[in-house]
Motif scaffolding. Sequence first.
Motif, mmCIF file in Angstrom:
data_model
loop_
_atom_site.group_PDB
_atom_site.id
_atom_site.type_symbol
_atom_site.label_atom_id
_atom_site.label_comp_id
_atom_site.label_asym_id
_atom_site.label_seq_id
_atom_site.Cartn_x
_atom_site.Cartn_y
_atom_site.Cartn_z
ATOM 1 N N ASP A 327 -2.500 8.404 -3.385
ATOM 2 C CA ASP A 327 -1.544 7.320 -3.136
ATOM 3 C C ASP A 327 -1.666 6.720 -1.740
ATOM 4 O O ASP A 327 -0.684 6.231 -1.181
ATOM 5 C CB ASP A 327 -0.110 7.840 -3.338
ATOM 6 C CG ASP A 327 0.171 8.204 -4.784
ATOM 7 O OD1 ASP A 327 -0.386 7.539 -5.680
ATOM 8 O OD2 ASP A 327 0.952 9.149 -5.022
ATOM 9 N N VAL A 328 -2.862 6.751 -1.181
ATOM 10 C CA VAL A 328 -3.004 6.272 0.203
ATOM 11 C C VAL A 328 -2.554 4.824 0.354
ATOM 12 O O VAL A 328 -1.917 4.456 1.349
ATOM 13 C CB VAL A 328 -4.445 6.429 0.725
ATOM 14 C CG1 VAL A 328 -4.817 7.874 0.870
ATOM 15 C CG2 VAL A 328 -5.444 5.699 -0.153
ATOM 16 N N MET A 329 -2.839 3.986 -0.624
ATOM 17 C CA MET A 329 -2.509 2.569 -0.475
ATOM 18 C C MET A 329 -1.015 2.297 -0.587
ATOM 19 O O MET A 329 -0.548 1.226 -0.191
ATOM 20 C CB MET A 329 -3.289 1.720 -1.474
ATOM 21 C CG MET A 329 -4.784 1.681 -1.178
ATOM 22 S SD MET A 329 -5.679 0.386 -2.057
ATOM 23 C CE MET A 329 -5.536 -0.993 -0.929
ATOM 24 N N ARG A 330 -0.281 3.273 -1.084
ATOM 25 C CA ARG A 330 1.179 3.110 -1.128
ATOM 26 C C ARG A 330 1.797 3.201 0.267
ATOM 27 O O ARG A 330 2.968 2.888 0.454
ATOM 28 C CB ARG A 330 1.796 4.146 -2.061
ATOM 29 C CG ARG A 330 1.493 3.865 -3.514
ATOM 30 C CD ARG A 330 2.306 4.715 -4.470
ATOM 31 N NE ARG A 330 2.069 4.286 -5.841
ATOM 32 C CZ ARG A 330 2.669 3.280 -6.451
ATOM 33 N NH1 ARG A 330 3.617 2.604 -5.799
ATOM 34 N NH2 ARG A 330 2.362 2.948 -7.683
ATOM 35 N N SER A 331 1.000 3.631 1.238
ATOM 36 C CA SER A 331 1.506 3.668 2.608
ATOM 37 C C SER A 331 1.354 2.310 3.313
ATOM 38 O O SER A 331 1.684 2.182 4.491
ATOM 39 C CB SER A 331 0.813 4.775 3.419
ATOM 40 O OG SER A 331 -0.563 4.516 3.577
ATOM 41 N N ILE A 332 0.841 1.321 2.584
ATOM 42 C CA ILE A 332 0.815 -0.061 3.080
ATOM 43 C C ILE A 332 1.977 -0.794 2.422
ATOM 44 O O ILE A 332 1.911 -1.135 1.236
ATOM 45 C CB ILE A 332 -0.509 -0.777 2.738
ATOM 46 C CG1 ILE A 332 -1.710 0.027 3.222
ATOM 47 C CG2 ILE A 332 -0.523 -2.193 3.322
ATOM 48 C CD1 ILE A 332 -3.057 -0.556 2.787
ATOM 49 N N PRO A 333 3.070 -1.055 3.128
ATOM 50 C CA PRO A 333 4.253 -1.660 2.502
ATOM 51 C C PRO A 333 3.992 -3.105 2.065
ATOM 52 O O PRO A 333 3.326 -3.862 2.789
ATOM 53 C CB PRO A 333 5.308 -1.632 3.622
ATOM 54 C CG PRO A 333 4.771 -0.699 4.668
ATOM 55 C CD PRO A 333 3.289 -0.753 4.551
ATOM 56 N N PRO A 334 4.493 -3.487 0.905
ATOM 57 C CA PRO A 334 4.350 -4.887 0.459
ATOM 58 C C PRO A 334 4.896 -5.884 1.486
ATOM 59 O O PRO A 334 4.345 -6.973 1.644
ATOM 60 C CB PRO A 334 5.168 -4.933 -0.838
ATOM 61 C CG PRO A 334 5.188 -3.522 -1.324
ATOM 62 C CD PRO A 334 5.189 -2.663 -0.104
ATOM 63 N N GLN A 335 5.950 -5.487 2.199
ATOM 64 C CA GLN A 335 6.531 -6.384 3.202
ATOM 65 C C GLN A 335 5.534 -6.684 4.324
ATOM 66 O O GLN A 335 5.484 -7.799 4.839
ATOM 67 C CB GLN A 335 7.805 -5.763 3.784
ATOM 68 C CG GLN A 335 8.937 -5.570 2.797
ATOM 69 C CD GLN A 335 8.747 -4.372 1.875
ATOM 70 O OE1 GLN A 335 7.889 -3.510 2.119
ATOM 71 N NE2 GLN A 335 9.539 -4.314 0.803
ATOM 72 N N SER A 336 4.722 -5.688 4.681
ATOM 73 C CA SER A 336 3.705 -5.892 5.717
ATOM 74 C C SER A 336 2.622 -6.852 5.231
ATOM 75 O O SER A 336 2.111 -7.671 6.003
ATOM 76 C CB SER A 336 3.064 -4.551 6.106
ATOM 77 O OG SER A 336 4.014 -3.679 6.654
#
Length: 348
Positions: A327-336
């Motif tokens: 789940d590494v990409m889940r640490s990139i928030p959609p808001q960012s």
Amino acid sequence: MERPGHILVIRLSAMGDVAMMVPVLKAFSEKYPHVKITLLTRGFFAPLFKELRNVDVFAAEVKGRHKGIGGLKRLSGELLDLKIDAVADLHHVLRSNILKLFFKLKRIPVKQLDKGRKEKKALTRKENKVFVQLKPTYERYAEVFGKLGYPVNPEVVELLPKQELTQKVKELTGEHAGKKWLGIAPFAQHASKSYPEDLMKEVLQELQMEENLKIFLFGGGAEETGKLSSWASQFPNAVSLAGKISFADELDVISNLDAMLSMDSGNGHLAANYAVPVITLWGLTHPYTGFAPFRQPETNFLLPDLQKYPAIPTSIYGKEIPQGYEDVMRSIPPQSVVQRIKEVLEQK
């Protein structure tokens, strides 16, 4: 060695790697207009090079008449009939190495890409990782031409111009005036490099609030085409181009974008060749591997939480997902993601 007047360039795949040749070949063509280049690649990629005057594409049919040892021998004969003087192998794989043997028998000099395997292994290993920026791939390509006696600097090249859209394409896209055009290419060859679909939908939902924004969705294959068609029906300001126009027409649309959101995948490189700002989302790979889109600032690289996932990059191409790194990409928030898109569009 006497400098060759006709160079065969070999790069068969993948799309991103082929696209990264464009600035190098354009710089070469402009600096050495008297030198002829024959580019051996997939016929599908030919539209990438239509602006390069002295570059002719020779389509490799590796699943057809050029398949296997016999097919490669036939291919070498067809290429030798073109009176090539030297070979720049920008792929350096089994196929091109077999071709190299055939060319050597005819005393055709071959210079090959240095892939930097040792430093890439040091960058991607889990223990004693050497976390440094590696040489960009386009520089590695340029070095091969230097070995043939033709030094070339892609950094100074003027990138590809914006293309005129056909009437057929305009019927799909509408007019550009009054709205910013954002491309989104949400998929990649490997799952580890694709932003989770639920988070990408959050990005699209946030972007619905932007009245003067039109979104074009890019993808290929039946599964991606189906998903993008569904997304386009959910988000009124989004249009899926998947399966609707040719690759050449897609490139023309890309050249007219105000920004592109891409994974670590081919579409980001396509957009960068037209000087379109590219925001890239990175998973198990990393810009340090040398595969970042051409001339894009680091502020456009959105990365996972590297403190939480210190083994990134775990590989060069992201084929395998280590345990605990699903789940590494889940640490990139959609808001960012949305915030960076807005910043880039405002600058544009």
